[in-house]
Design a protein around this motif. Structure first.
Motif, PDB file in Angstrom:
ATOM      1  N   VAL A  20       0.846  -1.192   0.000  1.00  0.00           N
ATOM      2  CA  VAL A  20       0.000   0.000   0.000  1.00  0.00           C
ATOM      3  C   VAL A  20       0.883   1.244   0.000  1.00  0.00           C
ATOM      4  CG1 VAL A  20      -1.831   1.259   1.190  1.00  0.00           C
ATOM      5  CG2 VAL A  20      -1.823  -1.245   1.222  1.00  0.00           C
ATOM      6  N   ILE A  21       0.554   2.185  -0.887  1.00  0.00           N
ATOM      7  CA  ILE A  21       1.343   3.408  -1.071  1.00  0.00           C
ATOM      8  C   ILE A  21       0.727   4.552  -0.277  1.00  0.00           C
ATOM      9  CG2 ILE A  21       2.183   5.049  -2.799  1.00  0.00           C
ATOM     10  CD1 ILE A  21       1.713   2.769  -4.901  1.00  0.00           C
ATOM     11  N   LEU A  22       1.559   5.394   0.295  1.00  0.00           N
ATOM     12  CA  LEU A  22       1.090   6.622   0.934  1.00  0.00           C
ATOM     13  C   LEU A  22       1.209   7.761  -0.061  1.00  0.00           C
ATOM     14  CD1 LEU A  22       0.137   8.295   3.354  1.00  0.00           C
ATOM     15  CD2 LEU A  22       2.524   8.435   4.113  1.00  0.00           C
ATOM     16  N   TYR A  23       0.095   8.446  -0.331  1.00  0.00           N
ATOM     17  CA  TYR A  23       0.124   9.661  -1.130  1.00  0.00           C
ATOM     18  C   TYR A  23       0.266  10.837  -0.170  1.00  0.00           C
ATOM     19  CZ  TYR A  23      -1.745   7.376  -5.420  1.00  0.00           C
ATOM     20  OH  TYR A  23      -1.943   6.597  -6.528  1.00  0.00           O
ATOM     21  N   GLY A  24       1.314  11.646  -0.355  1.00  0.00           N
ATOM     22  CA  GLY A  24       1.531  12.779   0.530  1.00  0.00           C
ATOM     23  C   GLY A  24       2.003  14.000  -0.229  1.00  0.00           C
ATOM     24  N   LEU A  25       1.752  15.160   0.327  1.00  0.00           N
ATOM     25  CA  LEU A  25       2.162  16.417  -0.293  1.00  0.00           C
ATOM     26  C   LEU A  25       3.650  16.390  -0.597  1.00  0.00           C
ATOM     27  CD1 LEU A  25       1.281  19.351  -1.100  1.00  0.00           C
ATOM     28  CD2 LEU A  25       2.033  20.038   1.182  1.00  0.00           C
ATOM     29  N   ALA A  26       4.005  16.715  -1.825  1.00  0.00           N
ATOM     30  CA  ALA A  26       5.400  16.676  -2.254  1.00  0.00           C
ATOM     31  C   ALA A  26       6.297  17.476  -1.307  1.00  0.00           C
ATOM     32  CB  ALA A  26       5.521  17.226  -3.679  1.00  0.00           C
ATOM     33  N   GLY A  27       7.384  16.850  -0.876  1.00  0.00           N
ATOM     34  CA  GLY A  27       8.359  17.530  -0.031  1.00  0.00           C
ATOM     35  C   GLY A  27       7.957  17.712   1.418  1.00  0.00           C
ATOM     36  N   SER A  28       6.868  17.067   1.849  1.00  0.00           N
ATOM     37  CA  SER A  28       6.334  17.305   3.191  1.00  0.00           C
ATOM     38  C   SER A  28       6.780  16.236   4.186  1.00  0.00           C
ATOM     39  CB  SER A  28       4.804  17.334   3.142  1.00  0.00           C
ATOM     40  OG  SER A  28       4.292  16.017   2.943  1.00  0.00           O
ATOM     41  N   CYS A  29       6.332  16.391   5.446  1.00  0.00           N
ATOM     42  CA  CYS A  29       6.623  15.411   6.489  1.00  0.00           C
ATOM     43  C   CYS A  29       6.020  14.047   6.167  1.00  0.00           C
ATOM     44  CB  CYS A  29       6.094  15.899   7.838  1.00  0.00           C
ATOM     45  SG  CYS A  29       7.017  17.275   8.553  1.00  0.00           S
ATOM     46  N   LEU A  30       4.928  14.006   5.421  1.00  0.00           N
ATOM     47  CA  LEU A  30       4.340  12.721   5.041  1.00  0.00           C
ATOM     48  C   LEU A  30       5.318  11.909   4.197  1.00  0.00           C
ATOM     49  CD1 LEU A  30       0.715  13.908   4.238  1.00  0.00           C
ATOM     50  CD2 LEU A  30       1.303  12.137   5.894  1.00  0.00           C
ATOM     51  N   VAL A  31       6.018  12.574   3.324  1.00  0.00           N
ATOM     52  CA  VAL A  31       7.020  11.903   2.495  1.00  0.00           C
ATOM     53  C   VAL A  31       8.189  11.447   3.357  1.00  0.00           C
ATOM     54  CG1 VAL A  31       8.621  12.189   0.567  1.00  0.00           C
ATOM     55  CG2 VAL A  31       6.337  13.212   0.454  1.00  0.00           C
ATOM     56  N   ASP A  32       8.631  12.310   4.271  1.00  0.00           N
ATOM     57  CA  ASP A  32       9.748  11.960   5.161  1.00  0.00           C
ATOM     58  C   ASP A  32       9.405  10.744   6.016  1.00  0.00           C
ATOM     59  OD1 ASP A  32      11.130  14.140   4.169  1.00  0.00           O
ATOM     60  OD2 ASP A  32      10.561  15.461   5.832  1.00  0.00           O
ATOM     61  N   ALA A  33       8.187  10.715   6.574  1.00  0.00           N
ATOM     62  CA  ALA A  33       7.781   9.611   7.446  1.00  0.00           C
ATOM     63  C   ALA A  33       7.699   8.299   6.674  1.00  0.00           C
ATOM     64  CB  ALA A  33       6.434   9.923   8.093  1.00  0.00           C
ATOM     65  N   ALA A  34       7.197   8.355   5.456  1.00  0.00           N
ATOM     66  CA  ALA A  34       7.114   7.150   4.631  1.00  0.00           C
ATOM     67  C   ALA A  34       8.507   6.596   4.350  1.00  0.00           C
ATOM     68  CB  ALA A  34       6.393   7.458   3.323  1.00  0.00           C
ATOM     69  N   LYS A  35       9.450   7.490   4.086  1.00  0.00           N
ATOM     70  CA  LYS A  35      10.823   7.043   3.823  1.00  0.00           C
ATOM     71  C   LYS A  35      11.463   6.458   5.078  1.00  0.00           C
ATOM     72  CE  LYS A  35      11.623  10.153  -0.086  1.00  0.00           C
ATOM     73  NZ  LYS A  35      12.360  11.333  -0.619  1.00  0.00           N
ATOM     74  N   GLU A  36      11.175   7.058   6.250  1.00  0.00           N
ATOM     75  CA  GLU A  36      11.695   6.535   7.515  1.00  0.00           C
ATOM     76  C   GLU A  36      11.242   5.091   7.740  1.00  0.00           C
ATOM     77  OE1 GLU A  36      10.641   8.783  10.932  1.00  0.00           O
ATOM     78  OE2 GLU A  36      11.655  10.623  10.275  1.00  0.00           O
ATOM     79  N   LEU A  37       9.977   4.818   7.423  1.00  0.00           N
ATOM     80  CA  LEU A  37       9.400   3.505   7.674  1.00  0.00           C
ATOM     81  C   LEU A  37       9.533   2.565   6.483  1.00  0.00           C
ATOM     82  CD1 LEU A  37       6.194   4.617   9.587  1.00  0.00           C
ATOM     83  CD2 LEU A  37       8.147   3.419  10.528  1.00  0.00           C
ATOM     84  N   ASP A  38      10.180   3.041   5.448  1.00  0.00           N
ATOM     85  CA  ASP A  38      10.450   2.230   4.260  1.00  0.00           C
ATOM     86  C   ASP A  38       9.167   1.687   3.632  1.00  0.00           C
ATOM     87  OD1 ASP A  38      12.116   1.113   2.332  1.00  0.00           O
ATOM     88  OD2 ASP A  38      12.306  -0.783   3.423  1.00  0.00           O
ATOM     89  N   ILE A  39       8.190   2.573   3.472  1.00  0.00           N
ATOM     90  CA  ILE A  39       6.977   2.201   2.748  1.00  0.00           C
ATOM     91  C   ILE A  39       6.908   3.013   1.451  1.00  0.00           C
ATOM     92  CG2 ILE A  39       5.702   1.572   4.839  1.00  0.00           C
ATOM     93  CD1 ILE A  39       4.168   4.231   4.562  1.00  0.00           C
ATOM     94  N   PRO A  40       6.217   2.505   0.437  1.00  0.00           N
ATOM     95  CA  PRO A  40       6.139   3.246  -0.827  1.00  0.00           C
ATOM     96  C   PRO A  40       5.431   4.586  -0.639  1.00  0.00           C
ATOM     97  CG  PRO A  40       5.306   0.991  -1.069  1.00  0.00           C
ATOM     98  CD  PRO A  40       5.473   1.240   0.392  1.00  0.00           C
ATOM     99  N   VAL A  41       5.917   5.613  -1.298  1.00  0.00           N
ATOM    100  CA  VAL A  41       5.296   6.933  -1.211  1.00  0.00           C
ATOM    101  C   VAL A  41       5.285   7.581  -2.587  1.00  0.00           C
ATOM    102  CG1 VAL A  41       7.483   8.040  -0.546  1.00  0.00           C
ATOM    103  CG2 VAL A  41       5.312   9.164  -0.001  1.00  0.00           C
ATOM    104  N   TRP A  42       4.163   8.190  -2.925  1.00  0.00           N
ATOM    105  CA  TRP A  42       4.049   8.975  -4.153  1.00  0.00           C
ATOM    106  C   TRP A  42       3.836  10.419  -3.745  1.00  0.00           C
ATOM    107  CZ3 TRP A  42       0.590   6.022  -8.263  1.00  0.00           C
ATOM    108  CH2 TRP A  42       1.269   4.844  -8.637  1.00  0.00           C
TER     109      TRP A  42
END
Length: 239
Positions: free
Chosen positions: A137-159
């Motif tokens: 399951v992918i997390l869609y988050g505002l480009a360049g935001s904390c949502l993207v950072d958190a997804a990368k921290e937890l190693d989940i797919p992010v768009w």
């Protein structure tokens, strides 16, 4: 570029508005899960339609605020964010499974999305919920935001998500809807912004400055009378 649209933000299936028609012009749908809008009947119908049209299905969880349409900020904890997202996305995931499909992504709605874009703790709560939904399951988050950072921290797919009809602040956040100039009303201006983001990775902020932006998925809002024609133009321009 993926094109997504927020859907199911009404009640019942007697008036689907633009939702059913928009599915022909987008590649991902974000379906409201009942807390800011939507209900089980509309969730089920849209899942079935999206499955038939081979459109990616995502959950669109919001804050528990029907009266405010999920656009009013609330003081919630990281655990609250986790619980809220897992509860709502899990409900939609059950409808998706019943339709023989797979939950593709989660995109938070309204104030939950905007608060988590700036608050790493809320973003982590959301990302943990997405991770625990299982699969890819992918997390869609505002480009360049904390949502993207958190997804990368937890190693989940992010768009990383960008918007056709919203203005950006110089910091890269969405200008609040209540502020003058927050919305782009002219189709030509919106198309210009989309092409700039997709071709050069740049967007002009509301103060006239130019900022870099990464664009994986583009949001088109379907709650305006010209949504279908605009979606056609966007799809043709990106093609």
């Amino acid at each position: 570029m993926d094109i997504n649209s927020d859907m199911g933000e009404g009640f019942g299936v007697w008036d689907m508005g633009n939702d059913a028609l928009l599915l022909d012009y987008i590649s991902s749908t974000n379906i409201a899960c009942g807390w800011h809008a939507g209900d089980p009947a509309r969730m089920k119908k849209l899942v079935e339609l999206a499955t038939h049209k081979k459109v990616h299905i995502g959950a669109h969880p919001g804050l528990p605020d029907l009266v405010g349409f999920g656009r009013r900020e609330m003081a919630i904890s990281e655990q609250d964010a986790y619980n809220y997202v897992l509860y709502q996305a899990g409900a939609l995931q059950a409808f998706v499974k019943a339709a023989g499909s797979t939950l593709h992504h989660v995109k938070p709605h309204g104030a939950l999305y905007n608060q988590a874009a700036k608050d790493i703790k809320l973003a982590r709560g959301i990302a943990k919920a997405v991770k625990d939904l299982g699969g890819d399951v992918i997390l869609y988050g505002l480009a360049g935001s904390c949502l993207v950072d958190a997804a990368k921290e937890l190693d989940i797919p992010v768009w990383q998500e960008v918007f056709a009809d919203r203005r950006y602040s110089k910091e890269g956040f969405l200008v609040p809807r209540g502020q003058a100039g927050a919305m782009i009303e002219d189709d030509a201006d919106a198309l210009k912004q989309v092409l700039g983001m997709s071709q050069s990775g740049k967007v002009v902020a509301i103060d006239g400055s130019e900022i870099s932006i990464e664009a994986d998925t583009l949001c088109i809002h379907g709650d305006n009378p010209h949504a279908i024609e605009f979606a056609k133009k966007i799809k043709a321009a990106l093609s």
